[in-house]
Structures are given as C-alpha cells and as structure tokens.
Design an enzyme around this catalytic site. Structure first.
Site, PDB file in Angstrom:
ATOM      1  N   ASN A 195      11.494  30.227  42.859  1.00  0.00           N
ATOM      2  CA  ASN A 195      11.484  30.758  41.495  1.00  0.00           C
ATOM      3  C   ASN A 195      12.521  30.015  40.652  1.00  0.00           C
ATOM      4  O   ASN A 195      12.261  28.893  40.265  1.00  0.00           O
ATOM      5  CB  ASN A 195      11.670  32.268  41.454  1.00  0.00           C
ATOM      6  CG  ASN A 195      11.148  32.856  40.147  1.00  0.00           C
ATOM      7  OD1 ASN A 195      10.419  32.192  39.411  1.00  0.00           O
ATOM      8  ND2 ASN A 195      11.514  34.089  39.848  1.00  0.00           N
ATOM      9  N   THR A 238       8.047  27.112  45.650  1.00  0.00           N
ATOM     10  CA  THR A 238       9.177  27.458  44.803  1.00  0.00           C
ATOM     11  C   THR A 238      10.041  28.523  45.454  1.00  0.00           C
ATOM     12  O   THR A 238       9.611  29.204  46.397  1.00  0.00           O
ATOM     13  CB  THR A 238       8.673  27.979  43.431  1.00  0.00           C
ATOM     14  OG1 THR A 238       9.765  28.108  42.529  1.00  0.00           O
ATOM     15  CG2 THR A 238       7.970  29.306  43.564  1.00  0.00           C
ATOM     16  N   THR A 291      10.203  24.815  40.001  1.00  0.00           N
ATOM     17  CA  THR A 291       9.209  24.784  41.067  1.00  0.00           C
ATOM     18  C   THR A 291       9.068  23.330  41.485  1.00  0.00           C
ATOM     19  O   THR A 291       9.606  22.447  40.837  1.00  0.00           O
ATOM     20  CB  THR A 291       7.874  25.361  40.532  1.00  0.00           C
ATOM     21  OG1 THR A 291       8.091  26.691  40.066  1.00  0.00           O
ATOM     22  CG2 THR A 291       6.786  25.406  41.576  1.00  0.00           C
ATOM     23  N   GLY A 299       6.672  24.149  36.461  1.00  0.00           N
ATOM     24  CA  GLY A 299       6.722  24.474  35.043  1.00  0.00           C
ATOM     25  C   GLY A 299       6.532  25.927  34.689  1.00  0.00           C
ATOM     26  O   GLY A 299       6.322  26.258  33.526  1.00  0.00           O
TER      27      GLY A 299
END
Length: 568
Positions: free
Chosen positions: A397, A395, A377, A469
C-alpha cells in the site's frame, strides 16, 4: 508444497553462491528486444534475476517468483513479503486466469475499528502502525503459482534473493530518497531502531545488508508457505502485533489462502483484453472504459487533445461512480458483473455525455464514493520463449506499508486496511465517504485498483502490461491501451506519453505536467473542468509480442524510479 529435502537446498545454495550473482546492467533508455523471453520490472536486480531464470530454462512463472522475492530484498518500499497483490497469466496453450493474493482483514477486525466513540474517524489509525496491517498474501500467492505452473525447483528461484539479502546490495538513488522520507515514521511506530533508520540518511551506493530477512527467506525456502505462516516467522509477526497493538493472530496467518479466479475479459475490435476481477476493481473498470470508448470516435479527436481528455474524463467519472457502489470482495459482496459489463448498460450510462460541457459528478450519481488508494505499488511483466505470460502487480500500500518492521524477521508489514471503506457513510481522512461493498469484515479482501492486464490479438498473445499508481492505475492502463490500439502510437510512445486521470470525486481532472499547453488547459476549463497539475502519473512496465514472434520490452524511463527491460 512438495518440499525438497534440506540436503538438496544446501546443494542449491552452494551452487548458486559459487556462481556470479546476476549483475544488473545500466538501464537502456529504449525498448529491449528478445526472441526467447523478456522481463520488465521496477528494479535492475529484479529484472536481472528474472532474465537469469529464463536463461536457466525456467518459464515465465518461475521467473515471476524469482523477481517477486528479489523485489522483497531490493525494492522493500513496495515489493516486500509483508504485502500482497494480483497476477494475471496466459499460458503458452492459451489458458487465461488470475491469482488473487490480496491481503485479508484479521478475524478481530470490524467495520468501526477506526472510529472513536462519537463515530468519527481517528486520523492515521488505518494508515500507520500495527493496527493498519492486513494478513499478508504474497508468500501464499507465490507458492500457489509455483505449485501450479513452476518448472524449476523452488529453492533455485528464491536462493538469489537470499544471497543478495545476506551479502547486501547497493541502494539506488530512488530507494535512498524514499527511505529518507520516512525516518520519523519509522521511529514513531517501531519498538527499537530498525535497519532502515540511518543517521545522516541514505545515499546512493550505500550497501544494504539484511541478515534477518535472509533468515526469513531461508525459512520459506525450506518450509514453503508454512515457513512463513507458521513456525518462527509467524511467532515473530504475532509478537510484533501484540507489542504494538495489532490484531493479526497465529490463526489468521494459518488460515490465509490465495484464490484462483477467472479474469474479466472483454473484446475491443480485434483485441481481447483480460484483467483482474474483484477483489480488484481494475478489470471491470478497464472493461467499462474500453466498451464505453468503442461508442465514440476517439481516433478523429486526436491524441491528448482537450476534446479527447474531456471525453475520457467523462467516461472515467461514470466508471468510478460504479466502482464506489458496486465493487468489493466478491466472496463477501454480490458484485453485479453481468450488469456492469453489459454494453447496453454502458451505452445508456454514457448517453448524456456532452462534448460541450463537463457533467458535474453530483449529477452522475449521489451516494458513496470510492476509497482512494495509495500511489505506492510495483508491477512487473514477463514472457518466456514458449509464450507463457505473467502480469503481476504487488504492494504493501503506502511506501513501506505501515512503517512497522517485524522485529527479528526483517520485513515491513502492509497498511492495506486503509483500502477498506474505513467508515461507510462517514468521511475518512481525505473527506471522502466509503461504500458498503467495501466495508471492513473479518477475512475480507480490501478493494484495490491494481490492474495487471494481458491482451490477445487474433487468439495470440499480444501485450502484457501494468503499473503502480493507486487509483490512477486503472486510467493509466486504459490510456496505454488507447494510445496503442486507437491512436496508433508504438509501445514506447504509448508508455512515455503524458497521462491524465479523473474519477467520480473529487470533481477534478488531474494532468501530468506537459500534457497540455496553456491554451489546451483553458479549453478544458471553459468546458467546466477543474484542473490539477502533478509531476507524474504511473510507471508502466509492458511487453509486446511482435509479428515475428519475438518480444519488445518497454520500461517507463520518463518517470522517477529504476525500471528496466531486458530480453534475450
């Protein structure tokens, strides 16, 4: 969108092309300071263009849009337009809110779409390839932000990204390394060789020119969000779907909408913390962690001691157990906000925490477990001289999302469908079981851990922060807040400090290398904790408003990546 005529677009393009492109500078390894604005992002070119927009008279929202589109060119592993994200903002007048531009499930999606005839999860189907993609939200989100808060012409904000895509930029070592990691996956799921496939691999300093992406961005410049969700770009997305077995349609694209939502806000001493509501779990989880922490004397336990880590892990396990059962897209699932944020509920939830032994997760709650989100991200934080603040996490993913590039359009599609509980009641590829609240439904937004956050002190802007994260985003933001507000670290120390992470399952404490010495690790193990040591957790980007009204920008220089803070 109130579109500017083509002649004006061309004029902006010529003016911007005639000017020098924003030159990224060698990142400093210490905080940046500025009285008139600050930008902290994961990429030097993106930070540079955000600062340029502020210097040209734009506000924090203008700069955020410019940074986001530059990331789509220079940080395609996570920042590209085939994904989505969340924005928390605070205006100079003190208005606080959030924008949810998370991806949605296509209309043809259904809860068992990743299962075989026996009801078993088909390995990889929700993680790689065309069927893993949700309907992208980034372009709609940026248009919403510009229409409500933008002050400069939209063309001025996106044109720098177009020029860099057209003329090329030098690949950083980090981007080269990540591109090289996925060469086999690129070859596996794409119909033809794509730009990011390179014989012999990418090297730092290689020139990356993206003419197809430049044309896609021009269509957005000229037509706004409609230039992405309809017309030629939409045709290219749907053609890619049809060729590869995906299910996103023209109707899905045309129906996508970003959503404005109130923040999840909670008081902690003299501070008021604002974070992202569902479809992110971040705001509620951070609020629960901070409210729970208020019941314990963390200051006396010390920073990064075995006792503090044990207590944080106990709080985290309970919060993630709640996440598993109670959190999902609030447009589809009745999230019990009042219960989850009730201090009495939280105190009762934490009443059985013992400082002498770990609580097995099986005793905290039995049932469903939350879906662990990918780690890839990106986040950026921006403030302007007037006091407008933007905290934005975005993001696709996994790095490069589904690994599928839309042929002819030059961008990767996300694999966000993997953030749903692919099979409620059935273990997924990680051996985990998902909750009903996050089951797949058409039009639904998959649950996320992204946690863009803004903190006020005494009614004034104090802090803007966020990080990548995956499932560790929540606990990383929580620890930076505790480091700063409780343990008395300065902001750079709070960001650089080693981190830990725990969630309901697996029943493990994850520690960054160097967080504890062998004696400290042994003390945790004696309490019944299983430990896992990993190289790094998160990559925080934060801005603090100082007492004189100026800003301190802190990028995470201690972990891998190209983060940079710049102010003026």
């Amino acid at each position: 969108m109130n579109l500017i005529r083509t002649s004006v677009f061309v004029l902006f393009a010529l003016l911007l092309a005639a000017c020098a492109s924003p030159e990224p500078q060698e990142p400093p390894r210490s905080p940046a300071f500025g009285a008139n604005g600050m930008v902290v992002s994961a990429n030097p070119e993106a930070t540079a263009v955000g600062l340029q927009i502020l210097q040209e008279g734009g506000n924090a929202f203008d700069a955020a849009i410019a940074v986001k589109y530059m990331l789509s060119v220079t940080y395609p592993i996570a920042g590209n337009i085939g994904g989505g994200g969340f924005m928390v903002y605070r205006t100079a007048a003190g208005e606080v809110g959030s924008l949810d531009f998370r991806e949605t499930a296509p209309a043809a999606a259904h809860r068992d779409m990743y299962l075989d005839e026996e009801g078993n999860l088909i390995d990889g189907l929700s993680r790689i390839g065309h069927l893993s993609a949700g309907v992208p939200g980034t372009v709609a989100g940026m248009e919403e932000a510009w229409e409500r808060f933008g002050s400069l012409p939209f063309a001025q904000l996106i044109e720098p990204a177009i020029q860099v895509a057209e003329n090329g930029h030098r690949v950083t070592a980090f981007n080269a390394e990540q591109s090289n990691r996925f060469q086999d996956e690129f070859a596996e799921v794409n119909r033809a060789p794509i730009l990011f496939m390179k014989e012999g691999g990418w090297q730092e300093g290689d020139l990356l020119v993206q003419p197809e992406l430049a044309e896609t961005l021009r269509r957005i410049r000229d037509g706004g969000a409609a230039g992405f969700y309809t017309g030629e770009t939409a045709d290219l997305i749907v053609a890619e779907m049809q060729a590869g077995g995906g299910i996103i349609t023209h109707e899905d694209l045309a129906a996508y909408r970003a959503v404005w939502r109130p923040t999840v806000s909670v008081d902690f001493g003299d501070y008021r913390i604002h974070s992202m509501p569902p479809s992110s779990s971040g705001g509620i989880a951070i609020a629960q962690l901070m409210l729970g922490s208020a019941d314990f004397d963390f200051a006396s336990l010390g920073h990064l001691t075995p006792e503090t880590i044990h207590l944080m892990a106990e709080l985290m396990r309970r919060v993630y157990a709640d996440r598993a059962t109670h959190l999902g897209d609030s447009d589809f699932f009745d999230v019990p906000f009042e219960m989850l944020l009730d201090p009495a509920y939280i105190s009762a939830r934490n009443a059985d925490i013992s400082m002498s032994a770990a609580t097995p997760s099986s005793l905290i709650k039995e049932g469903e477990v939350e879906r662990i989100e990918s780690f890839e991200t990106t986040h950026f934080s921006i403030v302007d001289g007037a006091g407008n603040a933007v905290s934005l996490t975005t993001t696709v993913n996994s790095f490069f999302g589904s690994k599928v590039m839309v042929q002819g359009a030059g961008f990767f599609l996300n694999n966000e469908m993997d953030d749903f509980a692919a099979a409620p009641g059935v273990p997924n590829q990680f051996g985990l079981v998902g909750g009903e609240a996050n089951a797949i439904e058409p039009g639904k937004r998959m649950l996320s851990s992204m946690s863009p956050t803004i903190v006020e002190r005494g009614g004034e802007l104090f802090l803007v922060l966020g990080t990548p994260g995956g499932s560790t985003i929540i606990t990383n933001v929580y620890q930076v807040l505790m480091n700063l507000l409780v343990h008395g670290l300065d902001l750079q120390q709070a960001v650089d400090a080693k981190k830990m992470h725990a969630q309901w399952l697996p029943d493990v404490i994850t520690l960054e290398e160097g967080a504890l010495d062998e004696a400290g690790q042994a003390a945790l193990e004696a309490l019944g904790h299983e430990l896992r040591i990993i190289p790094q957790i998160g990559r925080m980007q934060a801005i603090q408003r100082l007492g004189d009204g100026s800003f301190k920008g802190v990028a995470d220089y201690t972990r891998t990546g190209d983060s940079v803070a710049r102010g003026f």
